[in-house]
Design a protein around this motif. Structure first.
Motif, PDB file in Angstrom:
ATOM      1  N   ALA A  10     -55.275  -4.228   5.394  1.00  0.00           N
ATOM      2  CA  ALA A  10     -56.332  -4.517   6.354  1.00  0.00           C
ATOM      3  C   ALA A  10     -55.734  -5.131   7.606  1.00  0.00           C
ATOM      4  CB  ALA A  10     -57.366  -5.473   5.759  1.00  0.00           C
ATOM      5  N   LEU A  11     -56.265  -4.725   8.764  1.00  0.00           N
ATOM      6  CA  LEU A  11     -55.951  -5.355  10.037  1.00  0.00           C
ATOM      7  C   LEU A  11     -57.108  -6.265  10.410  1.00  0.00           C
ATOM      8  CD1 LEU A  11     -53.919  -2.972  10.041  1.00  0.00           C
ATOM      9  CD2 LEU A  11     -54.285  -2.797  12.509  1.00  0.00           C
ATOM     10  N   ILE A  12     -56.804  -7.519  10.701  1.00  0.00           N
ATOM     11  CA  ILE A  12     -57.831  -8.514  11.020  1.00  0.00           C
ATOM     12  C   ILE A  12     -57.467  -9.194  12.329  1.00  0.00           C
ATOM     13  CG2 ILE A  12     -59.077 -10.553  10.225  1.00  0.00           C
ATOM     14  CD1 ILE A  12     -58.091  -9.907   7.382  1.00  0.00           C
ATOM     15  N   SER A  13     -58.329  -9.076  13.327  1.00  0.00           N
ATOM     16  CA  SER A  13     -58.099  -9.818  14.564  1.00  0.00           C
ATOM     17  C   SER A  13     -58.846 -11.143  14.516  1.00  0.00           C
ATOM     18  CB  SER A  13     -58.547  -8.992  15.778  1.00  0.00           C
ATOM     19  OG  SER A  13     -59.959  -8.902  15.843  1.00  0.00           O
ATOM     20  N   GLY A  14     -58.492 -12.049  15.415  1.00  0.00           N
ATOM     21  CA  GLY A  14     -59.102 -13.381  15.379  1.00  0.00           C
ATOM     22  C   GLY A  14     -58.794 -14.104  14.091  1.00  0.00           C
TER      23      GLY A  14
END
Length: 229
Positions: free
Chosen positions: A6-10
């Protein structure tokens, strides 16, 4: 299934950080987008990939390419970076709206665009956009500008859901009310009564694990009693 990525920003604070920690302990591989990358204290194995990500800089393609080089696949996008300018639609200027649209809407769209082919590859890609109940109704004049951008976030989610359906991509707009984060510290509500970010994280895990034939388009979470929300 191989270990999902998974890519998670913030991901350095608030909802994004809570989601990242929750998924980590669920065994996911994580690529964390942070304006100032710092390895979370719970990543004692050094499993997380860190990327210096600023949602205003157009870095989505570079981030996706670096994550693919590290993990070889992308299974989920969770853009959690968001900003709020507490102005009504009359007192605000175009720059105020443009700044929020850039982070809350344009950056998630660019991230989905950059990762679209990897998300399609395994037939079960997932996109979770952090919208808001403000994306479903306008509760106060002071939050009107923010609500405009979150309505757009919900529309983006439905657009991605329609586009990716036949390729197994399922998109969900998670729409919380008042969450106990830095953004809400000036709100007229005790922190103990606000939604715990860990509850948002648990909801995201539930949505990510649903099969393709049990899709949820919008997931609403509230800490106060409102009709229909």
């Amino acid at each position: 299934m191989d270990t999902r990525v998974a890519l998670i920003s913030g991901a350095n604070r608030g909802i994004g950080a809570a989601i990242a920690e929750y998924l980590y302990h669920q065994g996911w591989q994580l690529s964390l987008g942070m304006r100032t990358p710092k390895r979370p204290k719970w990543d004692d194995e050094g499993r997380c990939h860190l990327f210096a990500y600023d949602a205003t800089k157009g870095q989505e393609q570079a981030w996706v390419e670096e994550a693919l080089a590290r993990f070889g696949r992308i299974d989920a996008l969770i853009p959690s970076a968001g900003i709020m300018t507490p102005k009504n639609v009359i007192e605000a200027c175009d720059d105020d709206l443009d700044a929020m649209m850039e982070v809350n809407v344009k950056a998630p769209r660019r991230l989905a665009q950059a990762a679209w082919e990897p998300l399609k590859a395994h037939g079960c890609g997932r996109v979770i956009l952090l919208a808001s109940l403000s994306g479903l109704r306008v509760k106060s004049a002071g939050a009107g500008l923010y609500a405009m951008t979150k309505h757009a976030t919900v529309a983006l989610t439905h657009s991605l859901r329609q586009l990716g359906w036949d390729d197994g991509i399922r998109a969900t707009a998670v729409c919380p009310g008042m969450v106990n984060t830095d953004m809400t510290q000036n709100a007229d509500m005790p922190n103990a009564e606000k939604i715990d970010p860990n509850a948002i994280a648990a909801s995201v895990v539930l949505l990510l694990n649903l099969p393709n034939n049990s899709s949820v388009a919008e997931f609403n979470i509230n800490c106060t009693l409102e009709p229909c929300y």
